[in-house]
Structures are given as C-alpha cells and as structure tokens.
Design a protein around this motif. Sequence first.
Motif, PDB file in Angstrom:
ATOM      1  N   ARG A  59      -4.490  14.441   1.716  1.00 24.56           N
ATOM      2  CA  ARG A  59      -4.445  12.880   0.745  1.00 24.56           C
ATOM      3  C   ARG A  59      -3.074  12.640   1.466  1.00 24.56           C
ATOM      4  O   ARG A  59      -3.310  11.710   0.675  1.00 24.56           O
ATOM      5  N   GLU A  60      -1.891  12.867   1.856  1.00 25.70           N
ATOM      6  CA  GLU A  60      -0.969  12.414   1.617  1.00 25.70           C
ATOM      7  C   GLU A  60      -1.181  11.391   2.648  1.00 25.70           C
ATOM      8  O   GLU A  60      -0.354  10.588   2.307  1.00 25.70           O
ATOM      9  N   VAL A  61      -1.401  11.820   3.966  1.00 26.67           N
ATOM     10  CA  VAL A  61      -1.879  10.746   5.300  1.00 26.67           C
ATOM     11  C   VAL A  61      -2.216   9.615   4.703  1.00 26.67           C
ATOM     12  O   VAL A  61      -2.233   8.445   5.424  1.00 26.67           O
ATOM     13  N   ILE A  62      -3.440  10.097   3.899  1.00 21.51           N
ATOM     14  CA  ILE A  62      -4.212   8.692   3.428  1.00 21.51           C
ATOM     15  C   ILE A  62      -3.851   8.066   2.155  1.00 21.51           C
ATOM     16  O   ILE A  62      -3.975   6.570   2.420  1.00 21.51           O
ATOM     17  N   SER A  63      -3.137   9.073   1.754  1.00 19.87           N
ATOM     18  CA  SER A  63      -1.905   7.597   0.648  1.00 19.87           C
ATOM     19  C   SER A  63      -1.443   7.547   2.488  1.00 19.87           C
ATOM     20  O   SER A  63      -0.297   5.617   1.471  1.00 19.87           O
ATOM     21  N   GLY A  64      -0.706   8.020   2.171  1.00 14.26           N
ATOM     22  CA  GLY A  64       1.152   6.774   3.552  1.00 14.26           C
ATOM     23  C   GLY A  64      -0.563   5.411   4.031  1.00 14.26           C
ATOM     24  O   GLY A  64       0.643   4.508   4.552  1.00 14.26           O
ATOM     25  N   SER A  65      -0.661   5.789   4.486  1.00 12.88           N
ATOM     26  CA  SER A  65      -1.799   4.595   5.353  1.00 12.88           C
ATOM     27  C   SER A  65      -1.773   3.528   4.292  1.00 12.88           C
ATOM     28  O   SER A  65      -1.752   2.734   4.830  1.00 12.88           O
ATOM     29  N   CYS A 180       3.117  10.331  -0.573  1.00 13.78           N
ATOM     30  CA  CYS A 180       3.082   9.195  -0.953  1.00 13.78           C
ATOM     31  C   CYS A 180       1.472   9.546  -2.722  1.00 13.78           C
ATOM     32  O   CYS A 180       1.435   7.836  -2.779  1.00 13.78           O
ATOM     33  N   TRP A 181       0.812  10.876  -2.247  1.00 17.28           N
ATOM     34  CA  TRP A 181       0.217  10.539  -3.850  1.00 17.28           C
ATOM     35  C   TRP A 181       0.808  10.268  -4.966  1.00 17.28           C
ATOM     36  O   TRP A 181       0.283   9.241  -5.801  1.00 17.28           O
ATOM     37  N   SER A 182       1.918  10.905  -5.246  1.00 18.42           N
ATOM     38  CA  SER A 182       2.316  10.524  -5.905  1.00 18.42           C
ATOM     39  C   SER A 182       3.012   8.832  -6.460  1.00 18.42           C
ATOM     40  O   SER A 182       3.073   8.524  -7.447  1.00 18.42           O
ATOM     41  N   VAL A 183       3.569   8.420  -5.497  1.00 21.40           N
ATOM     42  CA  VAL A 183       3.406   7.017  -5.202  1.00 21.40           C
ATOM     43  C   VAL A 183       2.316   6.200  -5.921  1.00 21.40           C
ATOM     44  O   VAL A 183       2.493   5.049  -6.506  1.00 21.40           O
ATOM     45  N   LEU A 184       1.082   6.761  -5.623  1.00 19.47           N
ATOM     46  CA  LEU A 184      -0.286   6.279  -5.664  1.00 19.47           C
ATOM     47  C   LEU A 184      -0.049   5.857  -7.099  1.00 19.47           C
ATOM     48  O   LEU A 184      -1.007   4.924  -7.683  1.00 19.47           O
ATOM     49  N   CYS A 185       0.268   7.165  -7.642  1.00 17.64           N
ATOM     50  CA  CYS A 185       0.189   7.177  -9.113  1.00 17.64           C
ATOM     51  C   CYS A 185       1.115   6.591  -9.653  1.00 17.64           C
ATOM     52  O   CYS A 185       0.340   5.565 -11.047  1.00 17.64           O
ATOM     53  N   ALA A 186       2.512   6.266  -9.378  1.00 15.54           N
ATOM     54  CA  ALA A 186       3.584   5.466 -10.633  1.00 15.54           C
ATOM     55  C   ALA A 186       2.151   4.147 -10.379  1.00 15.54           C
ATOM     56  O   ALA A 186       2.950   3.413 -11.131  1.00 15.54           O
TER      57      ALA A 186
END
Length: 213
Positions: A59-65, A180-186
Amino acid sequence: MEDARSYLDSTAPAAEALFKTLSDYGWTKMRAFVDITKVKTREELEVFNREYGAIDIAREVISGSILQLAYFGIKQFGVFTGKSTGAIHFEAEMNRLLRECSKPRMNKEFVLPEAFCVGRDIGDLPLGMIVYAGRNQYNHYDDERLTVVNEVVFNHLHQLWPQLTNDRSFNIYDNSHFYCWSVLCALGWVADEQNNGYLRFKKDLLDIMRIEA
C-alpha cells in the motif's frame, strides 16, 4: 513539447490504475482484520503478521507512486501565483524559532520552495508542499534524517493529526519506513463512498496547473 493537459492525459491511465489498486488494498486490509479473529496459535499469528506487513508495504509503494506522479506534474507544470498567507506565516514562525535556537540545524533563512507553494492550504501549508515532503521521504526513506524543509512539513502534519488513526501517522521519529499512505490521507486522496481518490487528485492538479476541467 508536452504541456500540462497532455501530462495529465498521458498519465491518467496509470494514475487511475494506481488509485483502483490502492482502493482494493483497503478491502484487503478489512478482510485481514476479520481473519485475525480466526488465528489460534502463535505460529499462525506469526504468519498473519508477515502477510499483514506485506500488505502495508504494498500500500505504501502504491501511495508513493501516486505522490511521484503528483510531484513531477507540480514541478513541471504548476503555476505559482504567490505564497499563501499560511505559507508566509509558516516561514516567519520557522525563522523566529531558528533565531531563538542556540544551536540551529540551519544557519540561513528558512524558505519554502516557490514551485511547490501551490494548491489549497492544508493547515498553514500549501498542498504542493505536502506532496513535496511526502515524495521526498518516500524516495529517501533510508536516509538517517530528512532535510529541514521535509522534516518540518512532517512535524506540521503531526501537529494537525497527532493521534494514530486508520494506520495514519506523521511521526517520522517512530522508526517506520514509509508515510505515503498517511500523506494521501492528509491530501484527501483516499477512497470514500463516491470515488476512489483519483477524482480529488485530478481536481487538485487541474487547479494547480490552472487548467479548466
């Protein structure tokens, strides 16, 4: 020569696929919460923890992309129209703290990069700065310490959301690898009943690039 609209059009299939996959991982995690109730032995728990951890990394890798796509779009095609009141206040407070510190980490004026001072404000910071810090942390996750600008952005996010909820954390001192997931949430680029996050992602980039939908 590629322009802002062609960048969004050409990257749309990849972005939509990433958001769709990210949404699917959300359902995978929900199923994992159910599955843990069926664990009966220590061995089964260890296997579950390994598999659960792998889901988080994916999930983090996808969010990072996703952050990479946003970062390059903003860097190449973002339209800077001046720093927001919040960004100016943020810089002023940081420089005040630096002047008051006996051993400051940096010995020059703190300045947010103009190219990423774009988009709606999240707290006192423009959306572009959240993307900037999130992407940089992802690319340099194994560095001993983030640069000053990236670090203070995460500290600001941690002040906005100090409690760990929905696996979201901005505490970069907790020995986690990715946020990255946390950043997408923000950013608000996560799934809900209406869409999988892509529409908000696109709307924000259209606004930053000054493109009419």
